[in-house]
Design an enzyme around this catalytic site. Sequence first.
Site, PDB file in Angstrom:
ATOM      1  N   ASP A  19       0.791  -1.241   0.000  1.00 22.04           N
ATOM      2  CA  ASP A  19       0.000   0.000   0.000  1.00 22.04           C
ATOM      3  C   ASP A  19       0.823   1.292   0.000  1.00 22.04           C
ATOM      4  O   ASP A  19       0.479   2.254   0.696  1.00 22.04           O
ATOM      5  CB  ASP A  19      -0.951   0.021   1.212  1.00 22.04           C
ATOM      6  CG  ASP A  19      -1.962  -1.121   1.201  1.00 22.04           C
ATOM      7  OD1 ASP A  19      -1.903  -1.961   0.291  1.00 22.04           O
ATOM      8  OD2 ASP A  19      -2.800  -1.173   2.114  1.00 22.04           O
ATOM      9  N   LYS A 141      -6.771  -5.034  -2.909  1.00 19.32           N
ATOM     10  CA  LYS A 141      -7.493  -5.548  -1.741  1.00 19.32           C
ATOM     11  C   LYS A 141      -8.369  -4.454  -1.160  1.00 19.32           C
ATOM     12  O   LYS A 141      -8.147  -3.276  -1.397  1.00 19.32           O
ATOM     13  CB  LYS A 141      -6.498  -6.065  -0.702  1.00 19.32           C
ATOM     14  CG  LYS A 141      -5.575  -4.981  -0.191  1.00 19.32           C
ATOM     15  CD  LYS A 141      -4.643  -5.519   0.877  1.00 19.32           C
ATOM     16  CE  LYS A 141      -3.798  -4.431   1.464  1.00 19.32           C
ATOM     17  NZ  LYS A 141      -4.579  -3.372   2.134  1.00 19.32           N
ATOM     18  N   CYS A 185      -1.733  -2.351   7.581  1.00 14.86           N
ATOM     19  CA  CYS A 185      -1.641  -3.326   6.497  1.00 14.86           C
ATOM     20  C   CYS A 185      -0.320  -4.088   6.479  1.00 14.86           C
ATOM     21  O   CYS A 185      -0.301  -5.280   6.161  1.00 14.86           O
ATOM     22  CB  CYS A 185      -1.946  -2.648   5.174  1.00 14.86           C
ATOM     23  SG  CYS A 185      -3.687  -2.139   5.108  1.00 14.86           S
TER      24      CYS A 185
HETATM   25  C1  VGL Z   1      -4.537   0.938   5.614  1.00 18.28           C
HETATM   26  C2  VGL Z   1      -6.110   1.830   7.001  1.00 18.28           C
HETATM   27  C3  VGL Z   1      -7.090   1.653   6.055  1.00 18.28           C
HETATM   28  C4  VGL Z   1      -3.108   0.559   5.397  1.00 18.28           C
HETATM   29  C5  VGL Z   1      -5.502   0.727   4.647  1.00 18.28           C
HETATM   30  O1  VGL Z   1      -2.689   0.419   4.227  1.00 18.28           O
HETATM   31  O2  VGL Z   1      -2.373   0.386   6.405  1.00 18.28           O
HETATM   32  N1  VGL Z   1      -4.847   1.479   6.786  1.00 18.28           N
HETATM   33  N2  VGL Z   1      -6.764   1.105   4.878  1.00 18.28           N
END
Ligand code: VGL
Length: 234
Positions: A19, A141, A185
């Site tokens: 991410d 995802k 994540c």
């Molecule tokens: C994430 C919160 C919501 C992350 C993704 O990538 O850590 N955190 N969505």
Amino acid sequence: MGELQKLSEDRAVALLVIDQQMDFEPGGALPVAGGTEIVKPIADLMRKFPFIVVTQDSHPPDHISFASSYQNKKPYDLLTLAEVEAGKVSGIYSRDTLVEYLRAVPEHRQVLWPDHCVVGTTGWFMDPQLPLERSTLILRKGVRKNCDSYSAFFENDGTSTGLSAFLKARGIRCVVTVGLAGDYCVFYSAEDARKEGFDVYFDPEFTRFVDFPKGSREKALEILKQRGARIVSL
Ligand code: VGL
Ligand code: ZN
């Protein structure tokens, strides 16, 4: 030979880049402090490792994890099973949907986030400095409206993404987890990788933490240590 070189030359090792998207960097919708500092170091790692999985948090508008999907909720509030069962929550999701979801997720609660990583928006894109052409797999995802997915391996309700089987089918036995955020994540991906039997290397230099709720950075590192992840400096 340094540890990093050994790992990058081992054909059973995969680099997991989690991410590293514009919404998680300062200036984005869900900024992680220091999130920009790790981009160049991660890009360098991507030039060394032959097997790379990149994940991309990818939500529809009105996602179940967005505070904006609820009345009387703001970003970083918690949504709990107890308050839903007590009829205290309203929004675009029915009580039945929320109860079913919250029963299935860890601790029966969901942090509500600012709208982020909505598919096709500026913040959803990966940082353009990453050499994405080197990726073996780009895994999206959090795509299902009714379910959040922190981990690259399992959505928050336990549904498999297939990543474990994908890696095992290609002889991968060890993963190096980097990216954002270290207590969400990246943490859940590293934890699930251990549960799936992979060796895990986690270098805090290649991630940054939301640290919300306060202490979640330390908690994440402690749990990973207990699970046998190697917290290292590469
Ligand atoms: C994430 C919160 C919501 C992350 C993704 O990538 O850590 N955190 N969505
Ligand atoms: Zn998300």
